[in-house]
Design an enzyme around this catalytic site. Structure first.
Site, PDB file in Angstrom:
ATOM      1  N   HIS A  34       0.861  -1.175   0.000  1.00 61.25           N
ATOM      2  CA  HIS A  34       0.000   0.000   0.000  1.00 61.25           C
ATOM      3  C   HIS A  34       0.903   1.232   0.000  1.00 61.25           C
ATOM      4  O   HIS A  34       1.979   1.187   0.606  1.00 61.25           O
ATOM      5  CB  HIS A  34      -0.899  -0.017   1.249  1.00 61.25           C
ATOM      6  CG  HIS A  34      -2.013   0.969   1.216  1.00 61.25           C
ATOM      7  ND1 HIS A  34      -3.177   0.756   0.508  1.00 61.25           N
ATOM      8  CD2 HIS A  34      -2.137   2.192   1.794  1.00 61.25           C
ATOM      9  CE1 HIS A  34      -3.968   1.797   0.662  1.00 61.25           C
ATOM     10  NE2 HIS A  34      -3.355   2.679   1.448  1.00 61.25           N
ATOM     11  N   LYS A 192      16.993  -2.144  19.292  1.00 59.99           N
ATOM     12  CA  LYS A 192      18.206  -1.565  18.690  1.00 59.99           C
ATOM     13  C   LYS A 192      17.883  -0.281  17.934  1.00 59.99           C
ATOM     14  O   LYS A 192      18.748   0.582  17.771  1.00 59.99           O
ATOM     15  CB  LYS A 192      18.895  -2.599  17.794  1.00 59.99           C
ATOM     16  CG  LYS A 192      18.050  -3.170  16.664  1.00 59.99           C
ATOM     17  CD  LYS A 192      18.106  -2.360  15.394  1.00 59.99           C
ATOM     18  CE  LYS A 192      17.191  -2.944  14.339  1.00 59.99           C
ATOM     19  NZ  LYS A 192      17.203  -2.165  13.082  1.00 59.99           N
ATOM     20  N   ASP A 245      22.854  -6.671  14.981  1.00 54.82           N
ATOM     21  CA  ASP A 245      21.935  -5.677  14.437  1.00 54.82           C
ATOM     22  C   ASP A 245      22.142  -4.312  15.088  1.00 54.82           C
ATOM     23  O   ASP A 245      22.017  -3.270  14.443  1.00 54.82           O
ATOM     24  CB  ASP A 245      20.492  -6.147  14.646  1.00 54.82           C
ATOM     25  CG  ASP A 245      19.539  -5.577  13.613  1.00 54.82           C
ATOM     26  OD1 ASP A 245      19.983  -4.847  12.714  1.00 54.82           O
ATOM     27  OD2 ASP A 245      18.326  -5.871  13.701  1.00 54.82           O
ATOM     28  N   ASN A 257      17.150   5.188  11.543  1.00 52.70           N
ATOM     29  CA  ASN A 257      17.053   5.569  12.951  1.00 52.70           C
ATOM     30  C   ASN A 257      18.267   6.388  13.390  1.00 52.70           C
ATOM     31  O   ASN A 257      18.132   7.392  14.091  1.00 52.70           O
ATOM     32  CB  ASN A 257      16.898   4.321  13.816  1.00 52.70           C
ATOM     33  CG  ASN A 257      15.540   3.675  13.645  1.00 52.70           C
ATOM     34  OD1 ASN A 257      14.566   4.077  14.255  1.00 52.70           O
ATOM     35  ND2 ASN A 257      15.463   2.676  12.777  1.00 52.70           N
ATOM     36  N   VAL A 281       9.054   5.252   7.671  1.00 52.97           N
ATOM     37  CA  VAL A 281       8.782   4.859   9.048  1.00 52.97           C
ATOM     38  C   VAL A 281      10.094   4.753   9.824  1.00 52.97           C
ATOM     39  O   VAL A 281      11.008   4.031   9.426  1.00 52.97           O
ATOM     40  CB  VAL A 281       8.040   3.501   9.102  1.00 52.97           C
ATOM     41  CG1 VAL A 281       7.848   3.064  10.549  1.00 52.97           C
ATOM     42  CG2 VAL A 281       6.685   3.622   8.409  1.00 52.97           C
TER      43      VAL A 281
END
Length: 334
Positions: A34, A192, A245, A257, A281
């Site tokens: 989407h 993390k 990670d 991030n 996101v």
């Protein structure tokens, strides 16, 4: 035999990169996402906007209708964590069919319930849900760069089936290790991202490599306290899903991030920093508050996470660093 081997629900960069990797090994992979305009682009150009230099292999079929994916024997959930439960409730209402199991590749903790993805999806779907996590940037997986990842499956999946699935999802350039610690793998993958925001802050403030190394190491200790309190394994913490990670996401230039934390540390608002990243996101933003809430219910102290939450609320980044440096002295094991 089903027309599709693997159905990937979620056509973000990560879901698409995995679909590419599996299709190169001969799997038939259906990919749904989407908004519809994204699927249109995948159909028309055979390229994902975040992976624009890599063409979709012939084995990947982008689909507009999620119902086209329901017949696949393996479902992979690559939806953003915070919307995954709502989307899966809708998808589950459209078909009585269920696969043998579902594998979640999303990283995060639900913001309002403080629950992991697998424990949220299992009652919705009524089947075991595993986790697929590790030090893997989507663009490198899409380009077949050597990578390693952990497939964590619950005890409800028999050993023989777990090993068969491990072999199915592995490729010559994506080495898959098997784990039974779904809790630890999911929590490490989520947590993390919070620590990577803090690492970006350290970088933007010019605090140096010593500070970054200390942040990663004490962040790992913080992660250990939460994971072990929730029943996860220390082995997971010291493996690919934990330390691996964390190091990648806290230092790698592709880390959203880390980059987000650096932008906020330079004075950008949370909204402006997110916009500069194309409104992708940034899971650590949601996970920080959820992890802190989870920890408080368990009586676990997460000082770095607490400062990330304050940072996201608009507090002075340098004040956060000062508070961390002035905490009471204690043994390293604490």
């Amino acid at each position: 035999m089903a027309a599709t081997d693997i159905a990937v629900f979620g056509a973000g960069a990560w879901g698409t990169a995995l679909a590419m990797a599996w299709a190169r090994q001969g799997a038939r992979v259906d990919l749904w996402g989407h908004p519809p305009s994204l699927v249109d682009q995948l159909v028309q150009t055979r390229r994902h906007p975040s992976l624009a230099d890599v063409e979709l292999p012939a084995g990947v079929t982008p689909r507009h209708d999620p119902a086209d994916l329901f017949g696949a024997p393996l479902w992979v959930s690559a939806l953003p964590t915070q919307v995954a439960p709502e989307v899966w409730r809708d998808l589950a209402s459209r078909t009585p069919r269920r696969p043998e199991l579902v594998v979640s590749v999303s990283k995060g903790i639900l913001q309002h319930t403080f629950r992991r993805v697998s424990e949220t999806l299992e009652p919705i779907l009524g089947v075991p849900v595993g986790a697929f996590s590790g030090p893997t940037f989507a663009d490198e997986v899409s380009r077949s760069r050597p990578s390693a990842i952990v497939l964590a499956l619950p005890a409800a999946v028999p050993d023989g089936r777990a090993e068969a699935l491990q072999a199915q999802l592995a490729t010559p350039n994506l080495r898959v290790y098997l784990s039974r610690d779904v809790t630890g793998v999911e929590l490490c993958g989520a947590f993390k991202n919070v620590l990577s925001i803090a690492a970006g802050l350290v970088e933007s403030l010019g605090l140096g490599n010593n500070a970054r190394a200390a942040l990663i190491t004490r962040g790992l200790a913080e992660m250990a306290r939460l994971v072990e309190a929730m029943g996860g394994s220390r082995d997971t913490l010291m493996g690919l899903a934990g330390l691996g990670d964390l190091v990648l996401t806290a230092t790698g230039p592709q880390s959203r991030n880390r980059t987000f934390g650096a932008l906020v540390g330079k004075g950008m608002t949370v909204e402006a920093a997110a916009a500069s990243l194309g409104n992708q996101v940034v899971e650590g933003v949601f996970t920080a508050e959820a992890a802190l809430g989870m920890a408080e219910t368990m009586g676990v102290d997460l000082p770095i996470t607490r400062e990330v939450v304050r940072l996201l609320a608009g507090e002075d980044p340098r004040a956060s660093v000062e508070r961390l440096m002035q905490r009471d002295l204690r043994p390293e094991r604490d």
